[in-house]
Design a protein around this motif. Structure first.
Motif, PDB file in Angstrom:
ATOM      1  N   UNK A 166      27.474  31.371  40.572  1.00  0.00           N
ATOM      2  CA  UNK A 166      27.608  30.974  41.984  1.00  0.00           C
ATOM      3  C   UNK A 166      28.987  30.417  42.308  1.00  0.00           C
ATOM      4  N   UNK A 167      29.796  30.183  41.282  1.00  0.00           N
ATOM      5  CA  UNK A 167      31.144  29.711  41.570  1.00  0.00           C
ATOM      6  C   UNK A 167      32.139  30.862  41.695  1.00  0.00           C
ATOM      7  N   UNK A 168      31.665  32.073  41.368  1.00  0.00           N
ATOM      8  CA  UNK A 168      32.599  33.197  41.337  1.00  0.00           C
ATOM      9  C   UNK A 168      33.130  33.534  42.721  1.00  0.00           C
ATOM     10  N   UNK A 169      32.261  33.416  43.743  1.00  0.00           N
ATOM     11  CA  UNK A 169      32.717  33.764  45.089  1.00  0.00           C
ATOM     12  C   UNK A 169      33.884  32.890  45.508  1.00  0.00           C
ATOM     13  N   UNK A 170      33.788  31.611  45.101  1.00  0.00           N
ATOM     14  CA  UNK A 170      34.838  30.678  45.486  1.00  0.00           C
ATOM     15  C   UNK A 170      36.085  30.881  44.612  1.00  0.00           C
ATOM     16  N   UNK A 171      35.869  31.077  43.299  1.00  0.00           N
ATOM     17  CA  UNK A 171      36.989  31.087  42.363  1.00  0.00           C
ATOM     18  C   UNK A 171      37.578  32.471  42.158  1.00  0.00           C
ATOM     19  N   UNK A 172      36.752  33.496  42.304  1.00  0.00           N
ATOM     20  CA  UNK A 172      37.248  34.852  42.052  1.00  0.00           C
ATOM     21  C   UNK A 172      36.914  35.750  43.240  1.00  0.00           C
ATOM     22  N   UNK A 173      37.534  35.479  44.396  1.00  0.00           N
ATOM     23  CA  UNK A 173      37.291  36.364  45.530  1.00  0.00           C
ATOM     24  C   UNK A 173      37.835  37.766  45.218  1.00  0.00           C
ATOM     25  N   UNK A 174      37.237  38.744  45.868  1.00  0.00           N
ATOM     26  CA  UNK A 174      37.610  40.130  45.570  1.00  0.00           C
ATOM     27  C   UNK A 174      38.369  40.695  46.753  1.00  0.00           C
ATOM     28  N   UNK A 175      39.497  41.308  46.500  1.00  0.00           N
ATOM     29  CA  UNK A 175      40.268  41.961  47.551  1.00  0.00           C
ATOM     30  C   UNK A 175      39.557  43.206  48.055  1.00  0.00           C
ATOM     31  N   UNK A 176      40.015  43.702  49.199  1.00  0.00           N
ATOM     32  CA  UNK A 176      39.319  44.835  49.828  1.00  0.00           C
ATOM     33  C   UNK A 176      39.301  46.082  48.947  1.00  0.00           C
ATOM     34  N   UNK A 177      40.430  46.508  48.358  1.00  0.00           N
ATOM     35  CA  UNK A 177      40.367  47.731  47.529  1.00  0.00           C
ATOM     36  C   UNK A 177      39.453  47.554  46.324  1.00  0.00           C
ATOM     37  N   UNK A 178      39.521  46.353  45.738  1.00  0.00           N
ATOM     38  CA  UNK A 178      38.673  46.096  44.576  1.00  0.00           C
ATOM     39  C   UNK A 178      37.207  46.094  44.983  1.00  0.00           C
ATOM     40  N   UNK A 179      36.929  45.602  46.195  1.00  0.00           N
ATOM     41  CA  UNK A 179      35.547  45.576  46.671  1.00  0.00           C
ATOM     42  C   UNK A 179      35.002  46.996  46.822  1.00  0.00           C
ATOM     43  N   UNK A 180      35.869  47.867  47.378  1.00  0.00           N
ATOM     44  CA  UNK A 180      35.432  49.270  47.542  1.00  0.00           C
ATOM     45  C   UNK A 180      35.122  49.885  46.178  1.00  0.00           C
ATOM     46  N   UNK A 181      35.998  49.585  45.221  1.00  0.00           N
ATOM     47  CA  UNK A 181      35.819  50.132  43.876  1.00  0.00           C
ATOM     48  C   UNK A 181      34.491  49.664  43.271  1.00  0.00           C
ATOM     49  N   UNK A 182      34.242  48.376  43.392  1.00  0.00           N
ATOM     50  CA  UNK A 182      33.013  47.833  42.802  1.00  0.00           C
ATOM     51  C   UNK A 182      31.781  48.372  43.515  1.00  0.00           C
ATOM     52  N   UNK A 183      31.885  48.498  44.845  1.00  0.00           N
ATOM     53  CA  UNK A 183      30.760  49.043  45.604  1.00  0.00           C
ATOM     54  C   UNK A 183      30.410  50.442  45.106  1.00  0.00           C
ATOM     55  N   UNK A 184      31.476  51.209  44.843  1.00  0.00           N
ATOM     56  CA  UNK A 184      31.262  52.582  44.393  1.00  0.00           C
ATOM     57  C   UNK A 184      30.526  52.569  43.049  1.00  0.00           C
ATOM     58  N   UNK A 185      30.997  51.729  42.151  1.00  0.00           N
ATOM     59  CA  UNK A 185      30.373  51.690  40.816  1.00  0.00           C
ATOM     60  C   UNK A 185      28.919  51.223  40.905  1.00  0.00           C
ATOM     61  N   UNK A 186      28.698  50.246  41.780  1.00  0.00           N
ATOM     62  CA  UNK A 186      27.329  49.740  41.914  1.00  0.00           C
ATOM     63  C   UNK A 186      26.424  50.826  42.455  1.00  0.00           C
ATOM     64  N   UNK A 187      26.926  51.556  43.448  1.00  0.00           N
ATOM     65  CA  UNK A 187      26.097  52.584  44.059  1.00  0.00           C
ATOM     66  C   UNK A 187      25.812  53.710  43.079  1.00  0.00           C
ATOM     67  N   UNK A 188      26.783  53.993  42.218  1.00  0.00           N
ATOM     68  CA  UNK A 188      26.574  55.059  41.241  1.00  0.00           C
ATOM     69  C   UNK A 188      25.673  54.614  40.098  1.00  0.00           C
ATOM     70  N   UNK A 189      25.317  53.343  40.107  1.00  0.00           N
ATOM     71  CA  UNK A 189      24.467  52.860  39.036  1.00  0.00           C
ATOM     72  C   UNK A 189      25.223  52.648  37.736  1.00  0.00           C
ATOM     73  N   UNK A 190      26.551  52.627  37.803  1.00  0.00           N
ATOM     74  CA  UNK A 190      27.331  52.419  36.588  1.00  0.00           C
ATOM     75  C   UNK A 190      27.499  50.934  36.296  1.00  0.00           C
ATOM     76  N   UNK A 191      27.045  50.099  37.219  1.00  0.00           N
ATOM     77  CA  UNK A 191      27.243  48.664  37.071  1.00  0.00           C
ATOM     78  C   UNK A 191      25.982  47.977  37.572  1.00  0.00           C
TER      79      UNK A 191
END
Lengths: 443, 558
Positions: B438-463
């Motif tokens: 729960x501290x990650x949102x505060x300490x490790x915010x994600x930039x927009x390009x990185x967010x898109x990348x992670x969203x893609x991986x999550x949707x593909x079920x790779x993460x």
């Protein structure tokens, strides 16, 4: 003579002939030679019901369990159980859970077949595949789920190693897709690796409306998917093609069943294409069986350093037909590789066979548009690339490489290479699997 | 006559004070030890009797009873010999009982009366509740780590009694240096190539992320792992003392006879039993390898060769940083917070994992992979493949240090690691791997390009969701190492994903079967385009759309 195909109708009154054929096949030690000898004594077919009756009456000798050979000369050409397996390796022993030689055996066997939705054909029946009937060591009884009439199409076997490379899988998929699109039935063994990719390719083409389909030849019973992870593929082949097996339903995939399964693959096909094979492996059984039957053997060449292509390269060196794409196969079959049958359908990417179902259906298997085959083997990436991507793309090869290799080859920092690979992947120019990167196939 | 002598005994990594009471009385001559002694403690009878006689004292021809109090706790080991011998002499009147007061005695006796080394002096001295402690002279240096004064060394029973009589002086005790040098550190500059694995070592040291190295034999997995401790920052004196106490209790040599502030590196062989790894055994419950690696690195080479039941014991220490060993006699908690580094082959045949290179049968591969359980595998934030170096690179002349082409030395990487650890301390944790989700949102915010990348991986079920947290922590460490502030960039996340090594151990035949059933797509097959089809960049890949469009796409229309 009976109708040939046992019906899956549930009825209490007289059993269909298929029930008796199934009961014969389920007897302990019943190999193909014995079955053929019983079902067509002296080459004259008789009904399975009669054969069963004579067996019960003791006028026919029951099969002898754990014997590799039975009455030479009783069937055509003095058959052996399995021409390919060593004698000690063929114990067609008592199938577990089958009733054996008892009066109620046909009824019980038939109930199991119905539970597995399996139909039965036998040597001498009208629907029995002609390609098998004429060859050496035909199977006595065949169990199948799906449309057996598919075997009347031109059949091509696509076989290869289970431990294939992504490239080999892609080749198998594309070959199968294009062949099915040209109206061919793709025969394979439902195994992991090349076999699975071949079935998937043919199914994708069939879903897109192609005339061709796929034939899965199983070593286990038709209701025992093997490998288990192919259960979905297995069901799909049952629905859209046909799964056939010599083993009665419920039989597990035992290793001795595979060589005789491979002889069926060779016997059903007009040409056997080995996509990738190690220097040893099950594909060699299929090749041997094909040579025995005079079926043409073809191989897809591969990199000389790739162990997964060592077997196919050896085949080619020994004179097998070299096959690069479906055109080569069609030409060898005499179906002609005229522009009209160019495999013009762009198969969906194997990563998304699910999406294949939603692909717009294409009319007709024998391609109705032969103009849009993009140049193969170009070295240009598919889209505009930045300088980083271009450098990395040039360092990428067809042989999969790790990120470490690419960093060393490009002289770029690790992060930059990863970003470039991600972008190349997004554009479909690079593919990866478990950390191995390669150039994507161009269509 | 009754005499009481103070001593201590060891249980786990803690010492407990023991009062040795000796009673000598008239009666049938005999010698009994009561108070739950273990075998080696009971054998003290014979050693003590021989030592007293050979030291020139007389053995009381009376009834001798020794009680070890508290009598409910089991006592193990020979460390009570010296106290028992002195108690017998005092009870028999050969030594003045009052010169034994205020002093604890620790040491094993030889038959000739020499005082021998004992394991666990550090916790024992720490536990002894007396102002002065007498230890074997060979252990005095080690004991001085916890007590700078009041530690005396004894060489033999005779000389000790002479000193107690006032006829001789204590031998000089050399105090341990407050800081001792560890062994020679191995330099990262010796490792050729392996950019991803080098980065993994660095990230692992900086964020305390557990690391799995996968590769064929001889590719340099052990070489890489053994260079990891050199990257870790020095321990604090308190941590160092913790480690020294554990090592002392385990009977290990302390490096340089002093307080070593370098993190320990333990590499048990894969034949290790569960008890050897976790701790336990005997009465005094010896600390296992996981505890000896406390505050340091535990390296498990050939992970898949460890029995699965042994490996699954690692889950509690990995989760809690300590391990509780419960026996009928006692339950002991051992500290065990370590950085786990493991190495294994991709499969049994030792191929490098390249597609199609393996000679194993499918079932063998399954079996090999199944040897390491999923939950344990999941603990590894970093999973990288180590490859056999190129033949050319092996034989090429080494570039001089500092020249271009030379690999980075440990000193430079360690400086970055220290900076990353400093940043982690500012966040209130030891290292980034300890950050709560729960501290990650505060300490490790994600930039927009990185967010898109992670969203893609999550949707593909790779993460998975948990995988996402882990990737974010690793990405934060990557950013710390690069000295970057602000939200995580695409590069940080991509590196974290690459280091996570999705599918490094996965089956390479998961391509088609599962997809046909309509289950989740992209289950790890050789997936061309990484979801490019979904992003619309390569529409021609999925939809066999009119050829003209396909050509246009191929020609590069975005």
């Amino acid at each position: 003579m009976s109708t040939g195909l046992g019906q899956t109708r549930r009825s209490t009154s007289p059993l269909p002939p298929g029930a008796f054929a199934a009961a014969l096949a389920a007897l302990p030690g019943a190999g193909p030679a014995w079955l053929v000898g019983v079902l067509a004594p002296g080459g004259h077919p008789q009904s399975p019901e009669r054969a069963w009756g004579e067996l019960l009456a003791g006028r026919l000798a029951p099969p002898r369990p754990r014997r590799a050979t039975t009455g030479a000369g009783s069937g055509p050409q003095g058959l052996r159980v399995s021409p390919l397996a060593p004698a000690g390796q063929t114990p067609p022993d008592a199938p577990s859970g089958w009733p054996g030689l008892s009066p109620d055996a046909p009824a019980r066997t038939w109930r199991r077949c119905q539970a597995a939705e399996a139909q039965v054909s036998w040597f001498g029946a009208s629907g029995y595949p002609a390609a098998l009937a004429g060859g050496p060591s035909p199977p006595g009884v065949l169990f199948f789920v799906g449309e057996l009439a598919l075997l009347e199409r031109p059949c091509v076997a696509l076989v290869g190693t289970r431990r294939c490379t992504p490239e080999g899988r892609e080749v198998a998929y594309r070959l199968a897709y294009d062949l099915a699109a040209a109206g061919v039935a793709v025969v394979s063994g439902l195994a992991a690796g090349i076999d699975g990719a071949a079935h998937a390719g043919a199914l994708a083409a069939a879903q897109a409306g192609a005339a061709g389909s796929t034939v899965g030849v199983a070593a286990s019973g038709v209701d025992v998917p093997y490998p288990a992870k192919h259960a979905a593929l297995w069901r799909q082949v049952c629905r859209q093609g046909v799964v056939i097996s010599e083993s009665p339903p419920g039989q597990p995939a035992q290793s001795w069943r595979f060589p005789s399964r491979n002889r069926l693959i060779a016997g059903l096909s007009r040409i056997v294409v080995v996509v990738e094979s190690h220097i040893q492996g099950g594909s060699w059984h299929t090749v041997e069986a094909a040579l025995q039957r005079g079926v043409e053997v073809a191989g897809v060449p591969g990199p000389v350093l790739s162990p997964a292509s060592a077997g196919t390269n050896l085949l080619l060196r020994e004179g097998a037909l070299l096959v690069r794409n479906a055109d080569d196969v069609l030409e060898a079959m005499g179906l002609g590789a005229s522009p009209a049958v160019q495999p013009s359908l762009l198969p969906p990417r194997p990563s998304s066979p699910c999406a294949g179902g939603s692909a717009s259906p294409r009319a007709g298997g024998l391609g109705d548009e032969g103009t849009a085959v993009p140049a193969r083997g170009t070295h240009e990436p598919p889209g505009p690339l930045g300088p980083l991507e271009r450098t990395v793309y040039q360092a990428l090869g067809r042989r999969p490489q790790t990120v470490d290799d690419l960093v060393e080859r490009c002289g770029l920092p690790l992060g930059a290479v990863l970003i470039a690979l991600e972008h190349l992947g997004e554009q479909g120019a690079a593919t990866h699997h478990a950390g191995w990167w390669a150039r994507a196939y161009r269509r | 006559m009754l005499a009481t002598v103070s001593s201590a005994t060891l249980l786990g990594v803690e010492g407990y004070p023991v009062a040795v009471e000796v009673h000598v009385t008239n009666g049938f001559p005999g010698f009994r030890v009561v108070g739950l002694p273990d075998a080696s403690c009971r054998e003290a009878r014979d050693r003590v009797r021989a030592a007293i006689v050979s030291s020139g004292f007389s053995w009381p021809q009376r009834r001798v009873t020794v009680n070890l109090a508290p009598s409910g706790m089991r006592k193990g080991g020979p460390g009570l010999d010296l106290a028992i011998a002195l108690g017998v002499l005092a009870a028999d009147g050969q030594v003045q009982a009052d010169c034994l007061g205020g002093t604890a005695f620790l040491g094993e006796l030889g038959l000739d009366g020499t005082v021998r080394k004992i394991p666990g002096v550090l916790p024992l001295v720490d536990a002894a509740g007396e102002p002065a402690v007498v230890v074997p002279l060979a252990c005095a240096r080690e004991a001085s780590l916890v007590r700078r004064s009041g530690v005396f060394g004894a060489t033999s029973l005779r000389s000790l009694v002479e000193i107690l009589w006032g006829r001789a002086h204590w031998p000089e005790v050399v105090l341990a240096p407050p800081h001792a040098e560890g062994g020679p550190t191995l330099d990262l500059a010796d490792v050729l190539g392996q950019p991803l694995a080098r980065r993994a070592i660095e990230v692992s040291a900086a964020g305390a992320h557990h690391l799995l190295l996968v590769g064929p034999a001889g590719a340099g997995k052990t070489m890489l792992a053994s260079r990891l401790p050199g990257l870790l920052p020095d321990l604090s004196p308190a941590e160092g003392l913790e480690v020294a106490k554990i090592h002392s209790a385990a009977g290990l040599e302390l490096p340089g006879d002093g307080l070593c502030l370098r993190p320990p590196f333990r590499c048990p062989h894969h034949g290790a039993s569960a008890v050897a790894l976790i701790g336990g055994g005997g009465v005094r419950l010896r600390p296992g390898e996981v505890s000896c690696a406390h505050n340091g690195v535990l390296f498990l080479d050939e992970l898949a060769e460890f029995p699965g039941s042994v490996l699954d014991n690692l889950r509690q220490p990995l989760e809690e940083g300590r391990v509780v060993v419960c026996r009928a006699s006692a339950a002991v908690a051992f500290p065990a917070r370590f950085l786990l580094v493991a190495a294994m082959n991709a499969c049994r045949c030792g191929a490098d994992g390249a597609p199609g290179s393996c000679r194993c049968r499918e079932s063998d591969r399954e079996r090999y992979r199944a040897r390491v359980s999923g939950p344990l595998l999941d603990r590894f934030d970093l999973r990288v493949r180590v490859r056999q170096p190129e033949v050319g690179a092996l034989l090429a002349p080494r570039p001089e240090a500092g020249r271009t082409g030379a690999e980075e030395p440990t000193s430079k990487v360690a400086a970055r690691v220290a900076e990353a650890r400093r940043r982690a301390r500012e966040r209130g944790v030891r290292a980034n791997s300890d950050l709560a989700p729960w501290r990650l949102d505060e300490l490790a915010p994600i930039g927009a390009p990185a967010r898109r990348l992670l969203e893609r991986r999550l949707r593909e079920g790779l993460l998975s969701a948990r995988g996402l947290h882990r990737v974010r922590r690793v990405a934060l460490t990557v950013a710390d190492l690069a000295g970057d502030e602000g939200p995580l960039s695409e590069e940080h996340v991509l590196l974290a994903l690459a280091l996570r090594g999705q599918g490094v151990l996965a089956d390479d035949d998961s391509g088609f079967g599962p997809c046909l059933g309509g289950s989740a797509p992209g289950s790890g097959g050789f997936s061309p385009g990484l979801g490019g089809a979904r992003s619309g960049l390569g529409a021609f890949q999925v939809d066999p759309s009119p050829p003209a469009e396909a050509r246009a796409c191929a020609a590069g229309a975005p």
